[in-house]
Every structure is written in C-alpha cells, then in structure tokens.
Design a protein around this motif. Structure first.
Motif, PDB file in Angstrom:
ATOM      1  N   TYR A  66       0.833  -1.197   0.000  1.00 14.39           N
ATOM      2  CA  TYR A  66       0.000   0.000   0.000  1.00 14.39           C
ATOM      3  C   TYR A  66       0.871   1.251   0.000  1.00 14.39           C
ATOM      4  O   TYR A  66       1.986   1.246   0.536  1.00 14.39           O
ATOM      5  CB  TYR A  66      -0.908   0.058   1.236  1.00 14.39           C
ATOM      6  N   GLU A 106      -2.769   7.904  -8.236  1.00 12.15           N
ATOM      7  CA  GLU A 106      -3.756   6.821  -8.274  1.00 12.15           C
ATOM      8  C   GLU A 106      -3.624   6.025  -9.564  1.00 12.15           C
ATOM      9  O   GLU A 106      -3.667   4.785  -9.558  1.00 12.15           O
ATOM     10  CB  GLU A 106      -5.168   7.398  -8.152  1.00 12.15           C
ATOM     11  N   LEU A 150      -3.961   2.067  -2.677  1.00 12.18           N
ATOM     12  CA  LEU A 150      -3.783   3.466  -2.273  1.00 12.18           C
ATOM     13  C   LEU A 150      -4.725   3.778  -1.122  1.00 12.18           C
ATOM     14  O   LEU A 150      -5.937   3.584  -1.233  1.00 12.18           O
ATOM     15  CB  LEU A 150      -4.054   4.409  -3.440  1.00 12.18           C
TER      16      LEU A 150
END
Length: 486
Positions: free
Chosen positions: A225, A243, A253
């Motif tokens: 992440y 993103e 994300l």
C-alpha cells in the motif's frame, strides 16, 4: 482513520491474509453450528424431526441447518472477516453483532410470512449465546494476531507519502502501537531535496524519494500500500496521477486525512464535482442517545449489584480483617462538567496513604500525571489482590446509581491532576466518568499519560451504545487477565 482505500484489479493479497480469513471462517462455522445444535438439544431434546408449528412446516432440524447456514453467510456478507477490521478497533465486533441481528431478523420475517411459530426459547438462547461465543473466539484470534504482529509477522508493508511533519507523526504513532496491520517500509516526502534533508531524524525509516516517486518506490521495496497523508504540496491532478500510477501494479492506495481519532460512524464520504469529501459529524453530548445511556447505566448498575451483592460483602469483610481502617475509601474526583463528587472504592491502601502520596509521585513508573507504581508500598496485601482484578472498584456501582458516574466512560481524575491539564484534556469531562473505559481495556496503568488521554478523548467524541457493550465485554477479559492493574 482512513478516508478511502482503492483496491485496483490484481491487488496483491498476502498469503497470511487468506490463511487468517480462512481459519476464522472455519471457526465461525464451528461456533454457529455448535450453538444451534445445543439450542436444539436443550429445547427439544435430540429428536431431530420435531416439526415446527404451522402449515407445511419443516422439521426443526432443517430450521437449525438453515439458520446456521444463513448466519455463517451473514458473517461473510457483513464483511466481519475483512482484514482491514480484524485485529483492531470495535468494528469487527460490531459486524459480528450485526450478522447475528440480521440473521434472526430474516428468520423472524420468514416465520411470520410462512405462518411458522418458531420457539422463542430456541431463538433467544441461540442469538445471545452464539454472539457471545463468537466474540470470545474472535478475541482469541485477535490475541494471536497481536502476538504475530509484535513478532513482525502478519503485516502489510506500506510507504507513507506526504509532508515531513505529518509523515513523522504517522510513523511515530504507528511505531507506538503493534496491534495494527501496517509495517512502514519507507517514506516519500513532498518538498524535493529540502524535504529529504528535513527527514533525517525519522527513526529507522528510509526516505525513498518524493511523493511523485511513491509508486516506483513502493514497487522497489515490495510495499502493498501507499498511504497518502494530508498533503498541501500535492495538487488534485498530482494525486490523481498517483492513483493512476498504481493501477496495474497491485499496490493499494490509502488516503489518510489530517483529522485523527474520528470513528467511522461519524464519517460520511460524498462525491461533489468529482471530489470525495469527508463529512465529520460533530459529537453529541446530550439528546435521546445520552438519555438512553443514562437509563442503561442505572438499570445495568442495579442488576450487577443484585448479582454481586453477596461477593461484595465477602470482600468488605476481607478488607476489614486485612488492615485497620474503614471498609470504603471515599475520594474527591472530578466528574461531568468539572463538578466534584465523592467516589467510592473498597479501601486497598493503608489509612495513611494520602499523606504518603508524595512518595508515589517521586517514584512513578513513567506514566506522568497518573503517578502509578507497580510496587506501591501503600497498598495492603488484600488491596493488591483486589486491584489486580479491579474488585476495589465495585462500590462505584453506587456512584452510577447516584448519577455521578457511568458504567463506561473516561477515567475519573483527581482534582490535583486537573491542575496539570491543558485545554484539550479538559474535554474529557464533557461526559460522565466511567468505572471502565477504553483506557482500562487497552492496558490500564501500563499506558502512558498521553495514550490514556488519547483513548479517553476518542471515547468522549465517538461514543455509541454498541461501543459501550464491546468495552464491557472486553473489560471482563481484562479483569480476568489482570494485566496492567496495580
């Protein structure tokens, strides 16, 4: 708290995640099946084919099988095994409770429209007992998971991206709590070379580059992440490009807002002009929900006193025989709205304890304002046993009946402690202090002063009746374990 998480197609899921979820699913199925079988046996004996009352009603065995299957499915549909809620916070328990309530709501509706009269004793045994046993098993799994995480296992590797000051605070908070699922693999800072230089004092964390380089850096260190912290240096288009950059990498994300310690029920995310906006509901310190809490406190305290009345008499006798002095210790504490009240406890110290308070203050165990010691010489032998299992606090049930305290709430402070508070800490007194609270089920006297305050303020602003129930259940576990009490 997390505002939003995007999980791109092909998002990597660590092997431990699937293993833990599979094991918990098997445990859930076992608990539900055993609960329903026991409920059937206690209510109807072991005749499996007793029919339900009503037209074309099936045998109870099929009702037992059907309810069990529905309950297990509901535990999945409420996402009670979502790895993001397993192991920390009350959300996992709330979802387990929701699964049980939804299951029996569906059963009640189906029984009504089918004209089947299900035994109320059968259902009223299965729902609360099954839910409590599920809570117990989930608590055991949580303890196991915490032990794994303290050893560095069962964690998601993350890269935190944002301004130096915010990243510093997030890294330090994550490092101080081992019960969450995130392991910081590195940070990416805004501000280019200047940001990198300012970050040299971050403890044991590598600076991997700028925020614009976060996707590449996360791939290089194998992070699962990227946590984008509140970042005034990143424009909307730059955040969007980040993103996009992780779309095909299998990296998730997570967007972390600058507002901290806000529980999920107070948050609503809406989309306006393509922007995800987080609406934070203000805390409510009065109104119908607080009136319900007040009534529940009175009823609960009265019921507990009826059950524990005889054991309390035994404890009182032990205190009287253990050392000279009164059975009850009366002490001024600060309550709702900073109003003083007289708090009751079984006396656990010698009668000259207040005069020797300076001795404890001079040699506390590093928890600052709380001034607690593992080896406090003022505590009597009987008092040491009572404190370990929080038995000395039972007379506070009388304070609850008087309206001075709640069953669950912030720790009731001494007047001398409030003299050391800053403006933020005073917000603890916007609600009634409690016999137990987040501070007690999270470590009690082992907590630092700062962590105790953070937990009390979190409860003050995020109270719900469901959270109270969960804290009371966790209190029973904490009392039996005797951890952090002295």
């Amino acid at each position: 708290m997390v505002l939003a998480t995007t999980a791109p197609a092909g998002l990597r899921s660590a092997a431990w995640t699937r293993s833990v979820q599979r094991r918990i699913a098997l445990t859930d199925a076992f608990v539900v099946a055993m609960t329903m079988v026991i409920a059937h046996g206690l209510r109807f004996g072991w005749d499996l084919f007793i029919p339900l009352a009503g037209p074309a009603a099936p045998a109870y065995i099929w009702a037992t099988v059907g309810i069990s299957a529905l309950w297990v499915l509901q535990l999945g549909w409420t996402r009670s095994r979502d790895i993001r809620v397993i192991g920390s916070g009350p959300e996992e328990y709330q979802r387990v409770l929701s699964a049980g309530l939804r299951t029996f709501g569906i059963v009640a509706v189906a029984g009504f429209f089918g004209g089947w009269a299900l035994s109320r004793g059968y259902l009223l045994f299965a729902l609360p007992v099954g839910t409590l046993v599920l809570f117990g098993y989930r608590r055991i799994w949580r303890a196991w998971l915490h032990a794994q995480r303290r050893s560095g296992r069962c964690r998601h590797s993350v890269v935190i991206a944002g301004p130096r000051r915010t990243v510093d605070q997030m890294v330090r908070r994550l490092a101080s709590d081992y019960d969450h699922a995130y392991q910081v693999a590195g940070v990416c800072l805004s501000g280019g070379d200047k940001g990198r230089a300012l970050a040299e004092d971050l403890p044991d964390v590598r600076v991997l580059g700028s925020v614009a380089e976060a996707a590449t850096a996360a791939q290089q260190v194998g992070a699962e992440y990227i946590v984008l912290a509140g970042n005034e240096d990143v424009s909307l288009s730059e955040a969007r490009r980040l993103e996009w950059a992780v779309e095909d990498t299998g990296i998730g994300l997570i967007v972390a807002p600058t507002v901290a310690d806000v529980a999920a029920p107070r948050v609503l995310v809406s989309q306006v002009a393509g922007l995800p906006l987080m609406h934070v509901e203000p805390p409510h310190f009065s109104g119908p929900s607080r009136a319900l809490k007040y009534a529940a406190d009175k009823i609960g305290a009265a019921a507990i006193l009826l059950v524990l009345g005889l054991p309390m008499l035994v404890i009182a006798l032990a205190v009287k025989l253990g050392s000279p002095g009164p059975v009850l210790y009366r002490q001024q504490r600060v309550g709702l709205g900073h109003e003083p009240f007289e708090m009751l406890k079984f006396r656990s110290m010698y009668v000259d304890a207040d005069a020797r308070r300076a001795e404890a203050l001079a040699q506390d165990d590093g928890n600052g304002v709380l001034a607690k010691r593992h080896d406090d010489p003022r505590i009597t032998p009987v008092g040491r046993i009572m404190r370990r299992y929080s038995l000395d606090e039972l007379p506070q049930l009388i304070n609850v009946l008087r309206g001075d305290m709640s069953l669950v709430g912030p720790r009731p402070p001494l007047p001398a402690e409030t003299a050391l508070w800053d403006e933020d800490v005073f917000r603890r007194q916007l609600v009634r202090p409690g016999i137990t609270g987040l501070w007690q089920v999270s470590g009690r006297s082992d907590l630092s002063w700062e962590e105790s305050v953070r937990l009390d303020l979190h409860y003050t602003h995020n109270w719900t009746l469901g959270l109270d129930v969960i804290i009371l259940l966790r209190t029973a576990w904490a009392v039996v374990a005797g951890k952090g009490a002295y």
